[in-house]
Design a protein around this motif. Structure first.
Motif, PDB file in Angstrom:
ATOM      1  N   MET A 225     -13.947  11.113 -10.621  1.00  0.00           N
ATOM      2  CA  MET A 225     -12.600  10.830 -10.135  1.00  0.00           C
ATOM      3  C   MET A 225     -11.701  10.334 -11.268  1.00  0.00           C
ATOM      4  SD  MET A 225     -11.439   8.664  -6.790  1.00  0.00           S
ATOM      5  CE  MET A 225     -11.347   7.093  -7.611  1.00  0.00           C
ATOM      6  N   LEU A 226     -12.246   9.494 -12.141  1.00  0.00           N
ATOM      7  CA  LEU A 226     -11.471   9.029 -13.285  1.00  0.00           C
ATOM      8  C   LEU A 226     -11.181  10.165 -14.264  1.00  0.00           C
ATOM      9  CD1 LEU A 226     -13.198   5.592 -13.987  1.00  0.00           C
ATOM     10  CD2 LEU A 226     -10.916   5.975 -13.046  1.00  0.00           C
ATOM     11  N   THR A 227     -12.127  11.083 -14.401  1.00  0.00           N
ATOM     12  CA  THR A 227     -11.902  12.238 -15.282  1.00  0.00           C
ATOM     13  C   THR A 227     -10.792  13.118 -14.743  1.00  0.00           C
ATOM     14  OG1 THR A 227     -14.234  12.216 -15.956  1.00  0.00           O
ATOM     15  CG2 THR A 227     -12.982  14.226 -16.374  1.00  0.00           C
ATOM     16  N   LEU A 268      -3.752   1.373  -8.478  1.00  0.00           N
ATOM     17  CA  LEU A 268      -4.559   0.455  -7.675  1.00  0.00           C
ATOM     18  C   LEU A 268      -5.479   1.219  -6.718  1.00  0.00           C
ATOM     19  CD1 LEU A 268      -1.950  -2.329  -6.789  1.00  0.00           C
ATOM     20  CD2 LEU A 268      -3.840  -2.466  -8.423  1.00  0.00           C
ATOM     21  N   ALA A 269      -5.026   2.353  -6.194  1.00  0.00           N
ATOM     22  CA  ALA A 269      -5.873   3.166  -5.313  1.00  0.00           C
ATOM     23  C   ALA A 269      -7.088   3.696  -6.074  1.00  0.00           C
ATOM     24  CB  ALA A 269      -5.061   4.320  -4.732  1.00  0.00           C
ATOM     25  N   ILE A 270      -6.881   4.117  -7.318  1.00  0.00           N
ATOM     26  CA  ILE A 270      -8.001   4.594  -8.137  1.00  0.00           C
ATOM     27  C   ILE A 270      -8.985   3.460  -8.395  1.00  0.00           C
ATOM     28  CG2 ILE A 270      -8.627   5.490 -10.408  1.00  0.00           C
ATOM     29  CD1 ILE A 270      -5.937   6.958 -10.439  1.00  0.00           C
ATOM     30  N   ILE A 271      -8.464   2.285  -8.740  1.00  0.00           N
ATOM     31  CA  ILE A 271      -9.332   1.140  -9.033  1.00  0.00           C
ATOM     32  C   ILE A 271     -10.117   0.729  -7.795  1.00  0.00           C
ATOM     33  CG2 ILE A 271      -9.343  -1.299  -9.663  1.00  0.00           C
ATOM     34  CD1 ILE A 271      -6.928  -0.719 -11.451  1.00  0.00           C
ATOM     35  N   ALA A 272      -9.436   0.621  -6.653  1.00  0.00           N
ATOM     36  CA  ALA A 272     -10.104   0.188  -5.416  1.00  0.00           C
ATOM     37  C   ALA A 272     -11.204   1.163  -5.011  1.00  0.00           C
ATOM     38  CB  ALA A 272      -9.082   0.045  -4.291  1.00  0.00           C
ATOM     39  N   THR A 273     -10.946   2.463  -5.147  1.00  0.00           N
ATOM     40  CA  THR A 273     -11.939   3.461  -4.747  1.00  0.00           C
ATOM     41  C   THR A 273     -13.146   3.453  -5.679  1.00  0.00           C
ATOM     42  OG1 THR A 273     -10.137   4.842  -3.893  1.00  0.00           O
ATOM     43  CG2 THR A 273     -12.275   5.889  -4.182  1.00  0.00           C
ATOM     44  N   THR A 274     -12.914   3.395  -6.979  1.00  0.00           N
ATOM     45  CA  THR A 274     -14.032   3.412  -7.922  1.00  0.00           C
ATOM     46  C   THR A 274     -14.864   2.132  -7.846  1.00  0.00           C
ATOM     47  OG1 THR A 274     -12.492   2.643  -9.634  1.00  0.00           O
ATOM     48  CG2 THR A 274     -12.918   5.000  -9.527  1.00  0.00           C
ATOM     49  N   VAL A 275     -14.205   0.985  -7.708  1.00  0.00           N
ATOM     50  CA  VAL A 275     -14.949  -0.276  -7.584  1.00  0.00           C
ATOM     51  C   VAL A 275     -15.768  -0.283  -6.299  1.00  0.00           C
ATOM     52  CG1 VAL A 275     -14.699  -2.764  -7.256  1.00  0.00           C
ATOM     53  CG2 VAL A 275     -13.372  -1.609  -9.023  1.00  0.00           C
ATOM     54  N   SER A 276     -15.198   0.202  -5.203  1.00  0.00           N
ATOM     55  CA  SER A 276     -15.934   0.255  -3.937  1.00  0.00           C
ATOM     56  C   SER A 276     -17.139   1.177  -4.033  1.00  0.00           C
ATOM     57  CB  SER A 276     -15.003   0.726  -2.808  1.00  0.00           C
ATOM     58  OG  SER A 276     -13.923  -0.167  -2.635  1.00  0.00           O
ATOM     59  N   ALA A 277     -16.967   2.326  -4.691  1.00  0.00           N
ATOM     60  CA  ALA A 277     -18.095   3.239  -4.858  1.00  0.00           C
ATOM     61  C   ALA A 277     -19.190   2.623  -5.719  1.00  0.00           C
ATOM     62  CB  ALA A 277     -17.612   4.561  -5.475  1.00  0.00           C
TER      63      ALA A 277
END
Length: 318
Positions: A225-227, A268-277
Motif C-alpha cells: 500500500m505504501l509502494t 492520516l488514512a494511510i498511516i492508520a491503515t498500515t499501523v492497524s494492519a
C-alpha cells in the motif's frame, strides 16, 4: 469425521479466535479500523462516487470541521470545491483494489511454490531460490518505477509488477518452514501410509505454515500500500480521474500553505491503515502459534508479575 462435526469444529475455532481478539484492545481497535476501511472501499464508489467528482467553485478550499455547508464538507474541500471526505472514501476502494490483489496473488503463488520446493528439496529448491534471489536483487519500488515508466501506469500493471516483486518473500518463508517440517515424524508417517506429496503438503504442512504466511501477508500489505501511494505520489501510479490516497497526497502537497487538509487527511488514512494492519499481524502471529497463544489468554498483570518474578529469581541465582 462427518460434515456436521467438521462444521462444529470450525465454528468452535472461530468462536475461540473471536474471544481472543476481543481480549486484546489494540488488536480489536485495529480490526475495527480495517473493517471500516474495507466497508468504505466496497460501498464508497457506489454511494459517493458522483459526489467525489462533483466540482463546486463556490466552495473552494472550505476549511474542515464545519457543518455549515453540509456534512460532505466536514473534512473540507480542495481547490476545485470537491468534498475531501467523499474523495477519501472513494479513494479507499482504489487503494485496496491494488494492495489486496497484489498481496493475494503473491501469497498464493509464493506459498505454493515455496512449500513445493522445500518439501521436495534437491534441484527444485536450488532453482527456486536462485529465481527468488534474482527478483530480490531489484528493489520493489525501483522495479515498479522502471516497468510503469515503460508501460501504462494503470492499476492492473501496478498489481502485476508488485505481485511478481513480492513472490520471493513468501517463497523463501514457505520453503524454510516446509523444509523443516519435512523431517518431522508425522510427515514420515503420512508418506509411509502412501499419502501423495501434494496431499501431505495440503493436510500436514500447509496448516502449520499458514499462520506465519498470514503474518507476513499482513505486514506485506502495508509495504504494498505504501509502494502504491509512493508511485501515485511520483505521478506513475494511479492516474486522474481515478482517486487513491497517494494521489490525493500528491495533489494536496502543492496547497499545504493554504489548504493543508487536502494532503493531511489522506496521509492520516494511510498511516492508520498500515499501523492497524501491523498490529493485527502481530496478533495473528501470536494467535496462530500454540506456543505463544498463552500470551493472549493470560491477563497483562499476571504476565508482568511472572516476568518480574523470573527476573528476581535469576538475580538471586546469579
Amino acid at each position: 469425521m462427518t460434515t456436521t462435526d467438521t462444521t462444529s469444529a470450525t465454528t468452535g475455532r472461530t468462536t475461540r479466535m473471536l474471544r481472543l481478539l476481543l481480549r486484546d484492545r489494540m488488536a480489536t481497535a485495529a480490526t475495527v479500523v480495517l473493517l471500516l476501511v474495507a466497508l468504505c472501499a466496497l460501498l464508497g464508489p457506489l454511494l459517493l462516487g458522483d459526489l467525489a467528482r462533483e466540482q463546486n467553485l463556490q466552495a473552494v478550499n472550505r476549511r474542515p470541521f464545519s457543518l455549515d455547508d453540509g456534512w460532505e464538507f466536514v473534512l473540507g474541500s480542495d481547490s476545485l470545491g470537491r468534498s475531501v471526505l467523499a474523495r477519501l472514501v472513494v479513494a479507499a476502494g482504489t487503494t485496496l483494489s491494488v494492495a489486496v490483489p497484489a498481496v493475494l496473488v503473491s501469497l498464493v503463488v509464493g506459498s505454493v511454490w515455496g512449500m513445493w520446493a522445500g518439501f521436495h528439496r534437491g534441484w527444485r529448491e536450488n532453482v527456486s531460490m536462485r529465481v527468488a534471489d534474482v527478483i530480490l536483487s531489484f528493489p520493489s519500488l525501483l522495479l515498479a518505477v522502471v516497468v510503469l515508466y515503460v508501460f501504462d501506469p494503470s492499476a492492473a500493471n501496478i498489481v502485476a509488477v508488485l505481485a511478481i516483486a513480492r513472490i520471493p518473500v513468501y517463497l523463501r518463508t514457505a520453503r524454510a518452514e516446509s523444509a523443516e517440517l519435512r523431517s518431522r515424524l508425522f510427515v514420515d508417517a503420512a508418506r509411509t501410509f502412501g499419502t501423495g506429496h501434494w496431499a501431505t503438503i495440503r493436510r500436514h504442512v500447509a496448516p502449520i505454515v499458514l499462520p506465519t504466511l498470514l503474518t507476513v501477508a499482513a505486514t506485506d500489505f502495508c509495504f504494498v500500500m505504501l509502494t502504491e501511494s509512493s508511485l501515485s505520489f511520483l505521478g506513475i501510479g494511479i492516474q486522474p480521474p481515478d482517486m487513491s490516497w497517494g494521489l490525493m497526497v500528491a495533489q494536496g502537497r502543492q496547497e499545504l500553505q493554504t489548504a493543508w487538509w487536502t494532503a493531511v487527511f489522506p496521509g492520516l488514512a494511510i498511516i492508520a491503515t498500515t499501523v492497524s494492519a501491523t498490529i493485527l499481524a502481530g496478533w495473528v502471529r501470536l494467535a496462530g502459534d500454540p506456543a505463544q497463544r498463552w500470551r493472549l489468554t493470560v491477563p497483562r498483570r499476571r504476565r508482568e508479575r511472572a516476568r518480574t518474578s523470573g527476573t528476581v529469581a535469576a538475580k538471586e541465582l546469579s
